[in-house]
Design an enzyme around this catalytic site. Structure first.
Site, mmCIF file in Angstrom:
data_model
loop_
_atom_site.group_PDB
_atom_site.id
_atom_site.type_symbol
_atom_site.label_atom_id
_atom_site.label_comp_id
_atom_site.label_asym_id
_atom_site.label_seq_id
_atom_site.Cartn_x
_atom_site.Cartn_y
_atom_site.Cartn_z
ATOM 1 N N HIS A 124 74.314 -29.119 -95.745
ATOM 2 C CA HIS A 124 73.266 -28.092 -95.812
ATOM 3 C C HIS A 124 72.328 -28.320 -94.617
ATOM 4 O O HIS A 124 72.156 -29.456 -94.162
ATOM 5 C CB HIS A 124 72.509 -28.294 -97.134
ATOM 6 C CG HIS A 124 71.495 -27.249 -97.464
ATOM 7 N ND1 HIS A 124 70.224 -27.260 -96.952
ATOM 8 C CD2 HIS A 124 71.559 -26.184 -98.300
ATOM 9 C CE1 HIS A 124 69.547 -26.236 -97.447
ATOM 10 N NE2 HIS A 124 70.329 -25.567 -98.268
ATOM 11 N N ASP A 201 72.824 -36.768 -100.390
ATOM 12 C CA ASP A 201 72.131 -35.532 -100.716
ATOM 13 C C ASP A 201 72.723 -35.034 -102.041
ATOM 14 O O ASP A 201 73.821 -34.476 -102.072
ATOM 15 C CB ASP A 201 72.345 -34.517 -99.588
ATOM 16 C CG ASP A 201 71.800 -33.143 -99.941
ATOM 17 O OD1 ASP A 201 71.276 -32.971 -101.064
ATOM 18 O OD2 ASP A 201 71.905 -32.239 -99.094
ATOM 19 N N GLN A 204 73.188 -30.728 -105.060
ATOM 20 C CA GLN A 204 74.180 -30.002 -105.865
ATOM 21 C C GLN A 204 74.827 -30.890 -106.917
ATOM 22 O O GLN A 204 75.240 -30.392 -107.968
ATOM 23 C CB GLN A 204 75.269 -29.401 -104.967
ATOM 24 C CG GLN A 204 74.785 -28.301 -104.045
ATOM 25 C CD GLN A 204 74.247 -27.083 -104.797
ATOM 26 O OE1 GLN A 204 74.623 -26.803 -105.925
ATOM 27 N NE2 GLN A 204 73.329 -26.365 -104.167
ATOM 28 N N LYS A 227 67.218 -26.850 -109.197
ATOM 29 C CA LYS A 227 68.657 -26.624 -109.387
ATOM 30 C C LYS A 227 69.137 -27.330 -110.658
ATOM 31 O O LYS A 227 70.302 -27.287 -110.999
ATOM 32 C CB LYS A 227 69.428 -27.146 -108.179
ATOM 33 C CG LYS A 227 69.110 -26.394 -106.887
ATOM 34 C CD LYS A 227 69.949 -26.917 -105.754
ATOM 35 C CE LYS A 227 69.393 -26.581 -104.394
ATOM 36 N NZ LYS A 227 69.661 -25.210 -103.960
ATOM 37 N N CYS A 365 72.837 -21.628 -95.954
ATOM 38 C CA CYS A 365 72.183 -22.714 -95.195
ATOM 39 C C CYS A 365 73.198 -23.757 -94.757
ATOM 40 O O CYS A 365 72.925 -24.967 -94.777
ATOM 41 C CB CYS A 365 71.064 -23.373 -95.999
ATOM 42 S SG CYS A 365 69.711 -22.263 -96.341
HETATM 43 C C1 LIG Z 1 73.463 -29.564 -100.689
HETATM 44 C C2 LIG Z 1 72.026 -29.163 -100.585
HETATM 45 N N1 LIG Z 1 71.159 -29.981 -99.983
HETATM 46 C C3 LIG Z 1 69.865 -29.685 -99.878
HETATM 47 C C4 LIG Z 1 69.353 -28.512 -100.357
HETATM 48 C C5 LIG Z 1 67.901 -28.213 -100.199
HETATM 49 O O1 LIG Z 1 67.292 -28.142 -101.433
HETATM 50 P P1 LIG Z 1 65.791 -27.595 -101.558
HETATM 51 O O2 LIG Z 1 65.768 -26.262 -100.873
HETATM 52 O O3 LIG Z 1 65.571 -27.502 -103.019
HETATM 53 O O4 LIG Z 1 64.909 -28.602 -100.902
HETATM 54 C C6 LIG Z 1 70.213 -27.609 -100.976
HETATM 55 C C7 LIG Z 1 69.721 -26.304 -101.457
HETATM 56 O O5 LIG Z 1 70.451 -25.348 -101.561
HETATM 57 C C8 LIG Z 1 71.576 -27.955 -101.105
HETATM 58 O O6 LIG Z 1 72.432 -27.126 -101.709
#
Ligand SMILES: Cc1ncc(COP(=O)(O)O)c(C=O)c1O
Length: 407
Positions: A124, A201, A204, A227, A365
């Site tokens: 992401h 990270d 998900q 999420k 993203c």
């Molecule tokens: C794999 C992953 N990492 C990081 C993020 C970023 O999360 P946030 O926007 O809640 O900070 C997302 C959000 O879609 C994600 O799917």
């Protein structure tokens, strides 16, 4: 079939009773953000109605109540990911802020010109851009491990790209654009054999599977509340205590200090050193309620049920002529990214909305993933524990109809 009573679970989510354009809502945009059970909404409301005040330094009853509930949430997070100590749980706004915190604090203190940071092609943007910024500032080099056409990490390449210059590995536990679940235990073992710390990270993964940071032995783990059936604006950075102790503060301000004077300031102990300013108090308490909620169902039961949904959706999608699944990893979470031969993903999203179905269309993203698969965007249906096989039927029937109309 799943042992869960999905209709009972659905009844916990008030928004699922909504109709959209006269049709029952079919909410399949859970990877972007998922819906909230009444228990979470009520916990937030209860705080504002009965207990709300600023936390930590208060000497009055409301402040004590809010502080107790806020810190209780920290312990719920500790239990949820099996951290060794609640000192290792830092509240942040979300996964994005957590990664930025590590990039600023750990990155700027430990990473120098010529050092390497290793990520993967399926990250992401929030696990790409903070490292690009750090590299620009320090002269470090960002290395990217390639993926294959199923959307899996090329593990041999990962191993080959670990070098004596690698200072950090930062990878998605589960990809948001493809659903791929990475072999994180093996990644960590290889990195640790070379004394390289690993950030996972978990934005998900944490909502969809049991996470045990001690069993994984990861050095940092990040995720977002919104999420995970919790509020937006609250997330978690887990870091091993020794690493967090050695890291400088990320932001300065109230709450992160022990003593301030113009001759020098002493920082607060963990985790408060990283929590400058008034936090999102009610939302943190809401996150605690969300963790109670999912723990009550059981993360393993959630994972098993969502796997059933994924298999069902994948089989149905494969049977539709002109539908291409993007990301077909052997280890996959409940995300179905796809394109249709004759319809742009944005049109798919807009047309599905007319029959009450919410999916996401775009680059998610993860623009490098789109480049790799040579598509401008994908449509993505992503499942949560409250989704049903019948909702997947509704989606697949609508897609079949769409192909007919555009065909
Ligand atoms: C794999 C992953 N990492 C990081 C993020 C970023 O999360 P946030 O926007 O809640 O900070 C997302 C959000 O879609 C994600 O799917």
């Amino acid at each position: 079939m799943s042992e869960l009573d999905i209709q009972k679970i659905r009844a916990d989510f008030p928004i699922l009773e909504e109709t959209i354009r006269g049709k029952p809502l079919v909410y399949l945009d859970n990877a972007a953000s998922c819906q909230k059970p009444a228990a979470v909404i009520d916990a937030i409301s209860h705080n504002y109605r009965h207990d709300y005040a600023n936390i930590h330094r208060g000497v009055h009853t409301l402040s004590e109540r809010s502080t107790a509930a806020y810190e209780a949430s920290r312990d719920k997070v500790r239990q949820f990911i099996n951290a060794a100590s609640s000192k290792e749980i830092v509240f942040v706004r979300g996964a994005t802020e957590a990664i930025n915190l590590v990039a600023h604090s750990y990155g700027k203190s430990k990473i120098k010109a010529g050092d390497e940071i290793l990520i993967t092609w399926m990250e992401h943007h929030s696990n790409i851009v903070p490292w690009q910024l750090l590299c620009e500032e320090t002269g470090a080099v960002l290395k990217v491990v390639p993926i294959n056409t199923q959307g899996e990490l090329l593990f041999d390449q990962f191993e080959a790209m670990l070098s004596d210059k690698t200072r950090l590995v930062s990878v998605a536990h589960m990809s948001n654009a493809l659903g791929t679940v990475n072999p994180v235990k093996d990644i960590i073992a290889l990195a640790h054999a070379r004394d390289i710390p690993v950030l996972l990270d978990g934005a998900q993964a944490a909502p969809h599977m049991a996470v045990d940071v001690q069993a994984l032995d990861c050095d940092f783990y990040v995720f977002s509340g919104h999420k995970l059936y919790g509020p937006s604006g609250i997330g978690v950075l887990y870091g091993k205590q020794a690493l967090l102790e050695a890291m400088p503060p990320y932001q300065g301000g109230g709450d992160m200090i022990r003593k301030v004077s113009f001759s020098g300031t002493e920082y607060a102990s963990l985790p408060h050193k990283f929590e400058a300013g008034t936090p999102s108090i009610a939302d943190t308490i809401g996150l605690g309620a969300a963790l109670d909620y999912v723990s009550g169902i059981g993360m393993n039961a959630i994972a098993a049920y969502e796997h059933e949904l994924l298999i069902y959706a994948t089989e149905k999608a494969r049977a539709i002529d002109g539908l291409n699944i993007i990301g077909d990893a052997a280890q996959k979470g409940a995300i179905l990214s796809f394109t249709l031969d004759k319809v742009h993903p944005h049109d798919i999203g807009t047309m599905l909305d007319t029959v009450g179905i919410a999916i996401r269309a775009g680059h998610h993203c993860a623009m490098p993933v789109m480049d790799f698969f040579e598509v401008p965007a994908t449509a993505r249906a992503s499942f949560a524990v409250y989704n049903t096989h019948q909702e997947i039927d509704v989606l697949m029937d609508a897609l079949t109809e769409l192909i007919k109309v555009f065909g």
